[in-house]
Motif scaffolding. Structure first.
Motif, PDB file in Angstrom:
ATOM      1  N   ASP A  89       0.806  -1.220   0.000  1.00 17.35           N
ATOM      2  CA  ASP A  89       0.000   0.000   0.000  1.00 17.35           C
ATOM      3  C   ASP A  89       0.840   1.272   0.000  1.00 17.35           C
ATOM      4  OD1 ASP A  89      -2.237  -1.585   0.053  1.00 17.35           O
ATOM      5  OD2 ASP A  89      -2.504  -1.441   2.238  1.00 17.35           O
ATOM      6  N   GLN A  90       2.126   1.146   0.321  1.00 19.50           N
ATOM      7  CA  GLN A  90       2.988   2.333   0.326  1.00 19.50           C
ATOM      8  C   GLN A  90       3.378   2.756  -1.092  1.00 19.50           C
ATOM      9  OE1 GLN A  90       6.220   2.154   3.481  1.00 19.50           O
ATOM     10  NE2 GLN A  90       5.699  -0.028   3.365  1.00 19.50           N
ATOM     11  N   TYR A  91       3.245   1.831  -2.054  1.00 19.01           N
ATOM     12  CA  TYR A  91       3.797   2.082  -3.385  1.00 19.01           C
ATOM     13  C   TYR A  91       3.056   3.186  -4.138  1.00 19.01           C
ATOM     14  CZ  TYR A  91       5.344   1.235  -8.187  1.00 19.01           C
ATOM     15  OH  TYR A  91       5.840   1.375  -9.450  1.00 19.01           O
ATOM     16  N   ALA A  92       1.743   3.085  -4.260  1.00 20.93           N
ATOM     17  CA  ALA A  92       0.984   4.026  -5.083  1.00 20.93           C
ATOM     18  C   ALA A  92       1.156   5.484  -4.655  1.00 20.93           C
ATOM     19  CB  ALA A  92      -0.489   3.638  -5.099  1.00 20.93           C
ATOM     20  N   PRO A  93       0.992   5.818  -3.374  1.00 20.76           N
ATOM     21  CA  PRO A  93       1.107   7.238  -2.995  1.00 20.76           C
ATOM     22  C   PRO A  93       2.542   7.783  -3.060  1.00 20.76           C
ATOM     23  CG  PRO A  93       0.757   5.880  -1.054  1.00 20.76           C
ATOM     24  CD  PRO A  93       0.547   4.997  -2.235  1.00 20.76           C
ATOM     25  N   HIS A  94       3.529   6.900  -3.058  1.00 26.74           N
ATOM     26  CA  HIS A  94       4.925   7.361  -3.041  1.00 26.74           C
ATOM     27  C   HIS A  94       5.698   6.871  -4.272  1.00 26.74           C
ATOM     28  CE1 HIS A  94       4.296   8.613   1.100  1.00 26.74           C
ATOM     29  NE2 HIS A  94       3.853   7.399   1.400  1.00 26.74           N
ATOM     30  N   ARG A  95       4.972   6.527  -5.319  1.00 25.16           N
ATOM     31  CA  ARG A  95       5.598   5.883  -6.478  1.00 25.16           C
ATOM     32  C   ARG A  95       6.782   6.660  -7.056  1.00 25.16           C
ATOM     33  NH1 ARG A  95       2.549   3.566 -11.925  1.00 25.16           N
ATOM     34  NH2 ARG A  95       4.446   3.270 -13.165  1.00 25.16           N
ATOM     35  N   PRO A  96       6.682   7.958  -7.356  1.00 20.83           N
ATOM     36  CA  PRO A  96       7.840   8.661  -7.940  1.00 20.83           C
ATOM     37  C   PRO A  96       9.081   8.597  -7.051  1.00 20.83           C
ATOM     38  CG  PRO A  96       5.849   9.970  -8.182  1.00 20.83           C
ATOM     39  CD  PRO A  96       5.500   8.835  -7.257  1.00 20.83           C
ATOM     40  N   ALA A  97       8.912   8.809  -5.752  1.00 22.47           N
ATOM     41  CA  ALA A  97      10.064   8.791  -4.844  1.00 22.47           C
ATOM     42  C   ALA A  97      10.645   7.384  -4.728  1.00 22.47           C
ATOM     43  CB  ALA A  97       9.650   9.306  -3.466  1.00 22.47           C
ATOM     44  N   ILE A  98       9.773   6.375  -4.678  1.00 22.08           N
ATOM     45  CA  ILE A  98      10.227   4.991  -4.582  1.00 22.08           C
ATOM     46  C   ILE A  98      11.045   4.605  -5.810  1.00 22.08           C
ATOM     47  CG2 ILE A  98       9.457   2.581  -4.641  1.00 22.08           C
ATOM     48  CD1 ILE A  98       7.161   3.396  -2.781  1.00 22.08           C
ATOM     49  N   GLU A  99      10.517   4.940  -6.982  1.00 26.07           N
ATOM     50  CA  GLU A  99      11.206   4.541  -8.214  1.00 26.07           C
ATOM     51  C   GLU A  99      12.512   5.305  -8.406  1.00 26.07           C
ATOM     52  OE1 GLU A  99       8.497   4.723 -11.480  1.00 26.07           O
ATOM     53  OE2 GLU A  99       7.237   3.099 -10.698  1.00 26.07           O
ATOM     54  N   GLN A 100      12.539   6.546  -7.978  1.00 29.14           N
ATOM     55  CA  GLN A 100      13.784   7.308  -8.083  1.00 29.14           C
ATOM     56  C   GLN A 100      14.848   6.726  -7.144  1.00 29.14           C
ATOM     57  OE1 GLN A 100      13.380  11.525  -7.432  1.00 29.14           O
ATOM     58  NE2 GLN A 100      15.579  11.907  -7.561  1.00 29.14           N
ATOM     59  N   ALA A 101      14.448   6.387  -5.931  1.00 30.70           N
ATOM     60  CA  ALA A 101      15.398   5.848  -4.967  1.00 30.70           C
ATOM     61  C   ALA A 101      15.867   4.448  -5.342  1.00 30.70           C
ATOM     62  CB  ALA A 101      14.766   5.822  -3.571  1.00 30.70           C
ATOM     63  N   ALA A 102      15.069   3.733  -6.148  1.00 26.89           N
ATOM     64  CA  ALA A 102      15.393   2.348  -6.487  1.00 26.89           C
ATOM     65  C   ALA A 102      16.389   2.227  -7.637  1.00 26.89           C
ATOM     66  CB  ALA A 102      14.113   1.600  -6.850  1.00 26.89           C
ATOM     67  N   ARG A 103      16.706   3.330  -8.307  1.00 26.13           N
ATOM     68  CA  ARG A 103      17.593   3.266  -9.470  1.00 26.13           C
ATOM     69  C   ARG A 103      19.029   3.624  -9.107  1.00 26.13           C
ATOM     70  NH1 ARG A 103      15.576   7.223 -13.742  1.00 26.13           N
ATOM     71  NH2 ARG A 103      15.051   8.425 -11.874  1.00 26.13           N
ATOM     72  N   ILE A 104      19.954   2.775  -9.513  1.00 26.71           N
ATOM     73  CA  ILE A 104      21.376   3.128  -9.531  1.00 26.71           C
ATOM     74  C   ILE A 104      21.737   3.301 -11.001  1.00 26.71           C
ATOM     75  CG2 ILE A 104      23.727   2.398  -8.990  1.00 26.71           C
ATOM     76  CD1 ILE A 104      22.658   0.692  -6.800  1.00 26.71           C
ATOM     77  N   ARG A 105      21.936   4.512 -11.412  1.00 24.13           N
ATOM     78  CA  ARG A 105      22.104   4.790 -12.846  1.00 24.13           C
ATOM     79  C   ARG A 105      23.553   4.540 -13.261  1.00 24.13           C
ATOM     80  NH1 ARG A 105      18.792  10.231 -14.111  1.00 24.13           N
ATOM     81  NH2 ARG A 105      19.047   9.423 -16.227  1.00 24.13           N
ATOM     82  N   ALA A 106      23.890   3.258 -13.300  1.00 21.70           N
ATOM     83  CA  ALA A 106      25.241   2.841 -13.696  1.00 21.70           C
ATOM     84  C   ALA A 106      25.140   1.509 -14.418  1.00 21.70           C
ATOM     85  CB  ALA A 106      26.146   2.710 -12.476  1.00 21.70           C
ATOM     86  N   TYR A 107      26.030   1.306 -15.383  1.00 17.63           N
ATOM     87  CA  TYR A 107      26.066   0.030 -16.076  1.00 17.63           C
ATOM     88  C   TYR A 107      26.680  -1.031 -15.170  1.00 17.63           C
ATOM     89  CZ  TYR A 107      24.854   2.434 -20.419  1.00 17.63           C
ATOM     90  OH  TYR A 107      24.214   3.159 -21.379  1.00 17.63           O
ATOM     91  N   ALA A 108      26.440  -2.282 -15.518  1.00 19.52           N
ATOM     92  CA  ALA A 108      26.829  -3.392 -14.645  1.00 19.52           C
ATOM     93  C   ALA A 108      28.330  -3.445 -14.380  1.00 19.52           C
ATOM     94  CB  ALA A 108      26.356  -4.716 -15.261  1.00 19.52           C
ATOM     95  N   LYS A 109      29.143  -3.337 -15.419  1.00 14.34           N
ATOM     96  CA  LYS A 109      30.586  -3.525 -15.248  1.00 14.34           C
ATOM     97  C   LYS A 109      31.213  -2.479 -14.318  1.00 14.34           C
ATOM     98  CE  LYS A 109      31.319  -6.040 -19.564  1.00 14.34           C
ATOM     99  NZ  LYS A 109      31.986  -6.049 -20.901  1.00 14.34           N
ATOM    100  N   PRO A 110      31.006  -1.183 -14.543  1.00 17.93           N
ATOM    101  CA  PRO A 110      31.580  -0.222 -13.598  1.00 17.93           C
ATOM    102  C   PRO A 110      30.974  -0.319 -12.203  1.00 17.93           C
ATOM    103  CG  PRO A 110      30.190   0.900 -15.206  1.00 17.93           C
ATOM    104  CD  PRO A 110      30.373  -0.495 -15.688  1.00 17.93           C
ATOM    105  N   LEU A 111      29.690  -0.679 -12.123  1.00 17.11           N
ATOM    106  CA  LEU A 111      29.058  -0.801 -10.811  1.00 17.11           C
ATOM    107  C   LEU A 111      29.660  -1.952 -10.017  1.00 17.11           C
ATOM    108  CD1 LEU A 111      26.953  -0.056  -8.717  1.00 17.11           C
ATOM    109  CD2 LEU A 111      25.286  -1.444  -9.973  1.00 17.11           C
TER     110      LEU A 111
END
Length: 297
Positions: A89-111
């Motif tokens: 139930d936390q997902y819908a009201p906080h979706r933008p913040a959840i999805e932003q926090a869930a991303r590490i914007r790096a490719y696999a090899k350097p990460l």
């Protein structure tokens, strides 16, 4: 790593032979944070794991550290499904913040390389912190830890652009240094970890190994490099764990867990005790023994 054929994926949720595996994976999702690298999570069996794991998991979307991370620039539908299952139930009201926090914007090899270097630094830092005097304050401890951070950052720069070649050289240097440190020789031909314990249990590393003092020594060498007193490099090609360069002078650095190991290094020909370009630091087995960095003897 799990590898499955299409029929096995289809039967994952109903085949009794997979019951133990299903339970184990469900418990992992409930108890361990997740990092997905190069995996879209679109398969039904993967979704089922996280749906089952969401029951009773108690993960909070704003918890620290983040419970579910994906090495992606943009999340896939499958990855969003995992977040929806995990946070309920936390997902819908906080979706933008959840999805932003869930991303590490790096490719696999350097990460993956960054994670490796970060873990090595944190392990060495945890060992060094245990070895420092109890009376040292946070600022004094930070000064030592900055030496390890400098080594980590210098290694990251040296990894580009041939990361695979760097990893091979890093493994070779680590094997050489730890093999000499523990055994006084470099012919075992096997990988030796800094410790088999995770960082959370680093205090369980036996004090007589001397690894706490060795981590402090490495940190001090890094601090000197950070202050511009010298540069540090792996001397694997010449059979040296650490090369220290000051202007035109090169010094070979060896660290031994104890006098017995130091003697084996000399007997095996790794060290010439009469050489003026070599430092051998012997660490006593007693955790109360003082740490000094200086020439052999």
């Amino acid at each position: 790593m799990l590898i499955a054929r299409t029929p096995q994926i289809t039967q994952y949720g109903v085949n009794a032979a997979y019951a133990v595996m299903r339970h184990h994976l469900t418990v992992l999702v409930q108890q361990r944070r997740t990092l997905m690298i190069g995996f879209s999570a679109q398969d039904t069996d993967v979704q089922q794991i996280f749906v089952a794991g969401a029951n009773g998991s108690g993960w909070q979307w704003d918890g620290t550290p983040t419970a579910f991370l994906f090495a992606e620039d943009q999340l896939s539908a499958g990855q969003r499904g995992i977040l929806a299952s995990a946070y309920g139930d936390q997902y819908a009201p906080h979706r933008p913040a959840i999805e932003q926090a869930a991303r590490i914007r790096a490719y696999a090899k350097p990460l993956l390389l960054a994670l490796l270097l970060a873990v090595l630094e944190r392990k060495a830092g945890a060992l060094a912190d245990l070895g420092l005097p109890d009376g040292w304050n946070a600022a004094e401890r930070k000064m030592v830890m900055e030496g390890l951070r400098h080594i980590r950052d210098a290694a990251a720069l040296a990894a580009e652009p041939e990361r695979l070649d760097f990893i091979r050289r890093l493994i070779a240097a680590t094997m050489l240094g730890l093999d000499l440190y523990h055994h006084g020789k470099s012919d075992t031909g096997r990988y030796i970890p800094v410790s088999s314990e995770p960082i959370q249990q680093i205090a369980d590393v036996p004090q007589p190994t001397g690894l706490r003092q060795a981590a402090i020594a490495l940190a001090l060498l890094g601090r000197g490099a950070m202050d511009g007193d010298w540069t540090i490099a792996a001397g694997t090609a010449s059979g040296t764990p650490i090369d220290l360069q000051q202007d035109t002078r090169r010094t070979r650095i060896f660290v031994a867990a104890n006098d017995d190991v130091a003697g084996k290094m000399i007997q095996a020909g790794h060290i010439d005790p009469d050489a003026d370009d070599t430092v051998l630091q012997r660490l006593a087995r007693s955790p109360a023994a003082p740490l000094a960095i200086g020439p052999d003897g």
